[in-house]
Scaffold this motif. Structure first.
Motif, PDB file in Angstrom:
ATOM      1  N   LYS A  94     -10.002  71.978  19.222  1.00  0.00           N
ATOM      2  CA  LYS A  94      -8.672  71.322  18.722  1.00  0.00           C
ATOM      3  C   LYS A  94      -8.469  70.282  18.433  1.00  0.00           C
ATOM      4  CE  LYS A  94      -5.453  75.269  20.837  1.00  0.00           C
ATOM      5  NZ  LYS A  94      -4.374  75.954  22.017  1.00  0.00           N
ATOM      6  N   THR A  95      -8.859  69.282  19.125  1.00  0.00           N
ATOM      7  CA  THR A  95      -8.764  67.685  19.179  1.00  0.00           C
ATOM      8  C   THR A  95      -9.803  66.778  19.090  1.00  0.00           C
ATOM      9  OG1 THR A  95      -9.530  67.652  21.133  1.00  0.00           O
ATOM     10  CG2 THR A  95      -7.374  67.658  21.148  1.00  0.00           C
ATOM     11  N   GLY A  96     -11.289  66.992  18.500  1.00  0.00           N
ATOM     12  CA  GLY A  96     -12.025  66.434  18.134  1.00  0.00           C
ATOM     13  C   GLY A  96     -13.027  66.243  20.182  1.00  0.00           C
ATOM     14  N   ALA A 120      -7.894  55.253  20.016  1.00  0.00           N
ATOM     15  CA  ALA A 120      -7.593  55.420  21.281  1.00  0.00           C
ATOM     16  C   ALA A 120      -6.706  57.119  21.569  1.00  0.00           C
ATOM     17  CB  ALA A 120      -7.087  54.762  22.149  1.00  0.00           C
ATOM     18  N   ARG A 121      -6.754  57.895  22.097  1.00  0.00           N
ATOM     19  CA  ARG A 121      -6.051  59.517  22.384  1.00  0.00           C
ATOM     20  C   ARG A 121      -5.864  59.651  23.677  1.00  0.00           C
ATOM     21  NH1 ARG A 121     -10.062  62.894  18.876  1.00  0.00           N
ATOM     22  NH2 ARG A 121     -10.926  62.053  20.592  1.00  0.00           N
ATOM     23  N   LEU A 122      -4.508  60.256  23.974  1.00  0.00           N
ATOM     24  CA  LEU A 122      -4.743  60.915  25.644  1.00  0.00           C
ATOM     25  C   LEU A 122      -4.798  62.152  25.393  1.00  0.00           C
ATOM     26  CD1 LEU A 122      -3.113  60.611  28.359  1.00  0.00           C
ATOM     27  CD2 LEU A 122      -0.801  60.937  27.108  1.00  0.00           C
ATOM     28  N   PHE A 123      -5.305  62.859  26.290  1.00  0.00           N
ATOM     29  CA  PHE A 123      -5.865  64.340  25.949  1.00  0.00           C
ATOM     30  C   PHE A 123      -5.345  65.216  26.609  1.00  0.00           C
ATOM     31  CE2 PHE A 123      -9.197  62.332  24.148  1.00  0.00           C
ATOM     32  CZ  PHE A 123      -9.639  62.950  22.809  1.00  0.00           C
ATOM     33  N   GLY A 135     -13.158  74.535  30.065  1.00  0.00           N
ATOM     34  CA  GLY A 135     -11.771  73.859  30.046  1.00  0.00           C
ATOM     35  C   GLY A 135     -11.845  73.674  28.654  1.00  0.00           C
ATOM     36  N   LYS A 136     -10.381  73.206  27.833  1.00  0.00           N
ATOM     37  CA  LYS A 136      -9.676  73.004  26.894  1.00  0.00           C
ATOM     38  C   LYS A 136      -8.616  72.487  26.753  1.00  0.00           C
ATOM     39  CE  LYS A 136      -8.308  76.003  23.382  1.00  0.00           C
ATOM     40  NZ  LYS A 136      -7.965  77.479  22.890  1.00  0.00           N
ATOM     41  N   ALA A 137      -9.409  71.607  25.802  1.00  0.00           N
ATOM     42  CA  ALA A 137      -8.654  70.287  25.079  1.00  0.00           C
ATOM     43  C   ALA A 137      -7.476  71.044  24.725  1.00  0.00           C
ATOM     44  CB  ALA A 137      -8.899  69.439  24.093  1.00  0.00           C
ATOM     45  N   GLU A 138      -6.190  70.938  25.117  1.00  0.00           N
ATOM     46  CA  GLU A 138      -5.289  71.353  24.324  1.00  0.00           C
ATOM     47  C   GLU A 138      -4.895  70.930  22.904  1.00  0.00           C
ATOM     48  OE1 GLU A 138      -4.241  74.789  25.171  1.00  0.00           O
ATOM     49  OE2 GLU A 138      -5.605  74.726  27.291  1.00  0.00           O
ATOM     50  N   LYS A 139      -4.383  69.829  23.358  1.00  0.00           N
ATOM     51  CA  LYS A 139      -3.798  68.900  22.665  1.00  0.00           C
ATOM     52  C   LYS A 139      -4.298  66.902  22.485  1.00  0.00           C
ATOM     53  CE  LYS A 139       0.895  70.430  22.502  1.00  0.00           C
ATOM     54  NZ  LYS A 139       2.520  70.175  22.746  1.00  0.00           N
ATOM     55  N   SER A 140      -4.190  66.439  21.602  1.00  0.00           N
ATOM     56  CA  SER A 140      -4.375  64.636  21.534  1.00  0.00           C
ATOM     57  C   SER A 140      -3.218  64.340  20.909  1.00  0.00           C
ATOM     58  CB  SER A 140      -6.000  64.664  21.240  1.00  0.00           C
ATOM     59  OG  SER A 140      -6.059  64.455  19.841  1.00  0.00           O
ATOM     60  N   HIS A 141      -3.122  62.695  21.413  1.00  0.00           N
ATOM     61  CA  HIS A 141      -1.610  62.116  21.349  1.00  0.00           C
ATOM     62  C   HIS A 141      -2.644  60.153  20.763  1.00  0.00           C
ATOM     63  CE1 HIS A 141       0.828  65.026  22.425  1.00  0.00           C
ATOM     64  NE2 HIS A 141       0.425  65.449  23.936  1.00  0.00           N
ATOM     65  N   VAL A 142      -2.866  60.122  20.025  1.00  0.00           N
ATOM     66  CA  VAL A 142      -3.033  59.106  18.899  1.00  0.00           C
ATOM     67  C   VAL A 142      -2.198  58.133  19.518  1.00  0.00           C
ATOM     68  CG1 VAL A 142      -3.372  57.538  17.338  1.00  0.00           C
ATOM     69  CG2 VAL A 142      -3.778  59.557  16.216  1.00  0.00           C
TER      70      VAL A 142
END
Length: 183
Positions: free
Chosen positions: A79-81, A112-115, A124-131
């Motif tokens: 979902k996020t890369g 840079a991102r917040l995951f 596990g899974k990266a649900e979302k990322s925020h730039v």
């Protein structure tokens, strides 16, 4: 303090504490370099690793608190890369069993991102990322505080350097994403 006498070290620095370093016992060289930790459960820590783009190293690991055994967590980054340069991790204040992990810096077009991560014993899974915005400093730490309004305040610790002091930056994370004030 190497000599165990904090008062003598304090006095030797004319009222300022004196930092010193002495090499500790050799560590198990199979333990990977980890850049951040968060409490995972009673017996384990969740660790993140500062792995770069071209690395196949696990970015997220579980560390046994008693014996130090490290177990890579198989993450789904679809979902996020795939994350790179993870510097810190903290429990997600609004979602039990989830964590926030932050990349330390931007590289060219890669910001840079917040995951938002869901992590269990089996993967596990990266649900979302925020730039993240350009802070002007690399980010070395992250924590979050639950708000009464359903949002959480996420604090980012800047490293400073080159004559610049480290700074604290903050944003609000909620269902509609991560936002920062103009201040």
């Amino acid at each position: 303090m190497t000599n165990g006498n904090a008062a003598a070290n304090f006095a030797a620095g004319n009222g300022l504490p004196v930092d010193s370093y002495s090499k500790g016992p050799a560590l198990d060289d199979t333990i990977p370099d980890l850049s951040g930790f968060a409490n995972f459960n009673k017996g384990k820590l969740l660790g993140v690793r500062d792995s770069k783009d071209d690395s196949n190293d696990a970015r997220v690991l579980l560390v046994d608190k008693k014996d130090g055994n490290v177990t890579p967590v198989t993450m789904d980054w679809s979902k996020t890369g795939v994350a790179r340069d993870l510097e810190a991790v903290t429990p997600n204040a609004n979602k039990n069993g989830q964590f926030l992990a932050v990349e330390g810096s931007s590289f060219g077009e890669k910001k840079a991102r917040l995951f938002e991560l869901s992590v269990g014993n089996q993967g596990g899974k990266a649900e979302k990322s925020h730039v993240l915005p350009e802070f002007g400093q690399e980010i070395e730490g992250v924590t979050s505080v639950k708000g009464e309004d359903g949002l959480q305040t996420v604090l980012f610790a800047g490293r400073g350097g080159n004559g610049q002091q480290g700074k604290i930056y903050w944003g609000q994370l909620g269902d509609n994403g991560l936002t920062f004030s103009k201040e």
